[in-house]
Design a protein around this motif. Structure first.
Motif, mmCIF file in Angstrom:
data_model
loop_
_atom_site.group_PDB
_atom_site.id
_atom_site.type_symbol
_atom_site.label_atom_id
_atom_site.label_comp_id
_atom_site.label_asym_id
_atom_site.label_seq_id
_atom_site.Cartn_x
_atom_site.Cartn_y
_atom_site.Cartn_z
ATOM 1 N N LEU A 22 0.864 -1.173 0.000
ATOM 2 C CA LEU A 22 0.000 0.000 0.000
ATOM 3 C C LEU A 22 0.901 1.223 0.000
ATOM 4 C CD1 LEU A 22 -2.842 -0.781 2.575
ATOM 5 C CD2 LEU A 22 -2.899 -0.965 0.091
ATOM 6 N N ASP A 23 0.987 1.889 -1.106
ATOM 7 C CA ASP A 23 1.784 3.109 -1.189
ATOM 8 C C ASP A 23 0.916 4.297 -0.810
ATOM 9 O OD1 ASP A 23 4.037 1.716 -2.071
ATOM 10 O OD2 ASP A 23 3.311 1.762 -4.148
ATOM 11 N N GLY A 24 1.530 5.331 -0.258
ATOM 12 C CA GLY A 24 0.787 6.539 0.079
ATOM 13 C C GLY A 24 0.213 6.541 1.484
ATOM 14 N N LEU A 25 0.814 5.764 2.372
ATOM 15 C CA LEU A 25 0.347 5.717 3.757
ATOM 16 C C LEU A 25 1.545 5.979 4.669
ATOM 17 C CD1 LEU A 25 -2.297 5.244 5.231
ATOM 18 C CD2 LEU A 25 -1.732 2.836 5.362
ATOM 19 N N PRO A 26 1.864 7.258 4.919
ATOM 20 C CA PRO A 26 3.031 7.572 5.746
ATOM 21 C C PRO A 26 2.813 7.207 7.208
ATOM 22 C CG PRO A 26 1.821 9.567 5.231
ATOM 23 C CD PRO A 26 1.155 8.437 4.459
ATOM 24 N N GLY A 27 3.896 7.149 7.950
ATOM 25 C CA GLY A 27 3.820 6.860 9.368
ATOM 26 C C GLY A 27 2.976 7.887 10.104
ATOM 27 N N GLY A 28 2.371 7.429 11.204
ATOM 28 C CA GLY A 28 1.561 8.317 12.010
ATOM 29 C C GLY A 28 0.447 7.555 12.696
ATOM 30 N N SER A 29 -0.360 8.282 13.430
ATOM 31 C CA SER A 29 -1.497 7.725 14.153
ATOM 32 C C SER A 29 -2.744 7.866 13.275
ATOM 33 C CB SER A 29 -1.664 8.482 15.475
ATOM 34 O OG SER A 29 -2.812 8.056 16.148
ATOM 35 N N TYR A 30 -3.461 6.756 13.105
ATOM 36 C CA TYR A 30 -4.632 6.743 12.232
ATOM 37 C C TYR A 30 -5.851 6.166 12.937
ATOM 38 C CZ TYR A 30 -1.541 7.488 8.238
ATOM 39 O OH TYR A 30 -0.631 8.007 7.359
ATOM 40 N N ARG A 31 -7.004 6.680 12.558
ATOM 41 C CA ARG A 31 -8.278 6.043 12.861
ATOM 42 C C ARG A 31 -8.619 5.236 11.615
ATOM 43 N NH1 ARG A 31 -10.643 4.558 17.496
ATOM 44 N NH2 ARG A 31 -12.917 4.590 17.341
ATOM 45 N N VAL A 32 -9.071 4.010 11.834
ATOM 46 C CA VAL A 32 -9.395 3.112 10.727
ATOM 47 C C VAL A 32 -10.845 2.680 10.870
ATOM 48 C CG1 VAL A 32 -8.813 0.955 9.550
ATOM 49 C CG2 VAL A 32 -7.009 2.263 10.719
ATOM 50 N N ARG A 33 -11.630 2.960 9.857
ATOM 51 C CA ARG A 33 -13.032 2.521 9.828
ATOM 52 C C ARG A 33 -13.146 1.389 8.808
ATOM 53 N NH1 ARG A 33 -16.551 7.039 8.064
ATOM 54 N NH2 ARG A 33 -16.323 7.754 10.213
ATOM 55 N N VAL A 34 -13.696 0.270 9.257
ATOM 56 C CA VAL A 34 -13.934 -0.861 8.365
ATOM 57 C C VAL A 34 -15.441 -1.069 8.276
ATOM 58 C CG1 VAL A 34 -13.528 -3.305 7.928
ATOM 59 C CG2 VAL A 34 -11.723 -1.904 8.977
ATOM 60 N N SER A 35 -15.956 -0.954 7.056
ATOM 61 C CA SER A 35 -17.382 -1.113 6.795
ATOM 62 C C SER A 35 -17.574 -2.354 5.937
ATOM 63 C CB SER A 35 -17.926 0.118 6.063
ATOM 64 O OG SER A 35 -17.655 1.296 6.795
ATOM 65 N N ALA A 36 -18.610 -3.124 6.255
ATOM 66 C CA ALA A 36 -18.850 -4.378 5.544
ATOM 67 C C ALA A 36 -20.267 -4.440 5.004
ATOM 68 C CB ALA A 36 -18.603 -5.568 6.468
ATOM 69 N N HIS A 37 -20.374 -4.955 3.802
ATOM 70 C CA HIS A 37 -21.660 -5.230 3.173
ATOM 71 C C HIS A 37 -21.677 -6.714 2.798
ATOM 72 C CE1 HIS A 37 -25.085 -5.102 0.514
ATOM 73 N NE2 HIS A 37 -24.340 -5.604 -0.451
ATOM 74 N N GLY A 38 -22.716 -7.420 3.236
ATOM 75 C CA GLY A 38 -22.876 -8.813 2.829
ATOM 76 C C GLY A 38 -22.197 -9.838 3.712
ATOM 77 N N ARG A 39 -21.981 -9.538 4.985
ATOM 78 C CA ARG A 39 -21.335 -10.525 5.868
ATOM 79 C C ARG A 39 -22.178 -11.796 5.994
ATOM 80 N NH1 ARG A 39 -16.686 -9.333 8.591
ATOM 81 N NH2 ARG A 39 -17.054 -11.176 9.856
ATOM 82 N N ASP A 40 -23.486 -11.655 6.124
ATOM 83 C CA ASP A 40 -24.328 -12.860 6.225
ATOM 84 C C ASP A 40 -24.274 -13.668 4.929
ATOM 85 O OD1 ASP A 40 -25.044 -12.423 8.868
ATOM 86 O OD2 ASP A 40 -26.935 -11.430 8.354
ATOM 87 N N ALA A 41 -24.312 -12.984 3.787
ATOM 88 C CA ALA A 41 -24.196 -13.680 2.502
ATOM 89 C C ALA A 41 -22.821 -14.315 2.367
ATOM 90 C CB ALA A 41 -24.455 -12.712 1.351
ATOM 91 N N GLY A 42 -21.789 -13.633 2.848
ATOM 92 C CA GLY A 42 -20.434 -14.190 2.802
ATOM 93 C C GLY A 42 -20.306 -15.444 3.645
ATOM 94 N N HIS A 43 -20.923 -15.416 4.821
ATOM 95 C CA HIS A 43 -20.888 -16.596 5.688
ATOM 96 C C HIS A 43 -21.673 -17.746 5.064
ATOM 97 C CE1 HIS A 43 -20.697 -18.990 9.328
ATOM 98 N NE2 HIS A 43 -22.015 -19.166 9.224
ATOM 99 N N ALA A 44 -22.861 -17.459 4.563
ATOM 100 C CA ALA A 44 -23.704 -18.506 3.963
ATOM 101 C C ALA A 44 -23.095 -19.040 2.678
ATOM 102 C CB ALA A 44 -25.104 -17.958 3.692
ATOM 103 N N GLY A 45 -22.433 -18.176 1.919
ATOM 104 C CA GLY A 45 -21.828 -18.591 0.653
ATOM 105 C C GLY A 45 -20.322 -18.629 0.742
ATOM 106 N N GLU A 46 -19.821 -19.195 1.834
ATOM 107 C CA GLU A 46 -18.381 -19.132 2.091
ATOM 108 C C GLU A 46 -17.518 -19.762 1.016
ATOM 109 O OE1 GLU A 46 -17.269 -21.094 5.699
ATOM 110 O OE2 GLU A 46 -18.666 -22.720 5.377
ATOM 111 N N PHE A 47 -18.063 -20.674 0.217
ATOM 112 C CA PHE A 47 -17.303 -21.276 -0.878
ATOM 113 C C PHE A 47 -17.942 -20.969 -2.233
ATOM 114 C CE2 PHE A 47 -16.470 -24.133 2.778
ATOM 115 C CZ PHE A 47 -15.108 -23.934 2.871
ATOM 116 N N ALA A 48 -18.869 -19.996 -2.297
ATOM 117 C CA ALA A 48 -19.608 -19.683 -3.521
ATOM 118 C C ALA A 48 -18.687 -19.127 -4.602
ATOM 119 C CB ALA A 48 -20.710 -18.677 -3.213
ATOM 120 N N ASP A 49 -19.108 -19.318 -5.823
ATOM 121 C CA ASP A 49 -18.437 -18.654 -6.934
ATOM 122 C C ASP A 49 -18.875 -17.202 -6.939
ATOM 123 O OD1 ASP A 49 -17.210 -21.007 -7.790
ATOM 124 O OD2 ASP A 49 -18.900 -21.539 -9.086
#
Length: 175
Positions: free
Chosen positions: A109-136
C-alpha cells in the motif's frame, strides 16, 4: 482529499486479511492478543505491527477498497450493515503491505506515511459471505477508510448482520 490505496478483489482463506507494517506481523490465530482491550470482534488492532480484518467468507474472493483521507469521512451508506473503528500507529518509514492467510496473496500500500490513524472498516454482505463461504463470485464487500487521528478506543458503529453479532460476542468484549 481522498487517496485510493487499493480497489479490487482479494482472495482469502479462513477469512483472514492483514494490513502489516512490522516484522513478523499478521494474524497468528491468537484472538486474545489481537483483540485485547477491544469491544469489536471484526478488526483486531491490539497487536503491534499490523491490523487483522476478519472477513465473513471462509474462502474465495471479496471486494475490498482501501482509502486514505485527510479527515474523518462521513459514514457510508446504510447498505454497509456493519461498521467498526479502531486506531493504529504506523512507525515513520514503515512500509505498509497487505496479505491474506499464509501469504497466499499480498501487495504493498503506497501513500500511507507513518503516524497515528483512525481506521473505519465497513462491511456489506457478511451474512451472505458466511452462507456462501465457498460460492463462486463475489458475495461480500469491505471498505477500509483511514485518516490521521489521535489514538482512541475501538468502537462498534453499526451492526446489522448476524455474522458480525456473532464475532462481536465471541471475539470482542475483551475490554
Amino acid at each position: 482529499m481522498t487517496r485510493l490505496l487499493f480497489d479490487g478483489v482479494v482472495r482469502t482463506d479462513y477469512g483472514q486479511f492483514d494490513l502489516v507494517w512490522g516484522e513478523g506481523a499478521g494474524f497468528d490465530g491468537d484472538f486474545d492478543r489481537f483483540f485485547a482491550n477491544q469491544v469489536n470482534g471484526l478488526v483486531g488492532a491490539a497487536a503491534p505491527g499490523g491490523l487483522y480484518l476478519h472477513f465473513a467468507r471462509r474462502s474465495g474472493g471479496s471486494r475490498l477498497t482501501i482509502r486514505r483521507t485527510d479527515a474523518a469521512p462521513p459514514l457510508p451508506a446504510p447498505r454497509y450493515e456493519d461498521i467498526v473503528e479502531v486506531s493504529v500507529v504506523i512507525p515513520a518509514g514503515a512500509r505498509v503491505g497487505w496479505t491474506s492467510w499464509a501469504g497466499e496473496t499480498s501487495g504493498q500500500l503506497d501513500g500511507l506515511p507513518g503516524g497515528s490513524y483512525r481506521v473505519r472498516v465497513s462491511a456489506h454482505g457478511r451474512d451472505a459471505g458466511h452462507a456462501g463461504e465457498f460460492a463462486d463470485g463475489i458475495v461480500d464487500e469491505y471498505l477500509v477508510e483511514m485518516w490521521p487521528a489521535p489514538v482512541g478506543e475501538d468502537a462498534i458503529v453499526r451492526t446489522g448482520s448476524s455474522d458480525a453479532e456473532y464475532w462481536h460476542r465471541d471475539v470482542g468484549g475483551r475490554r
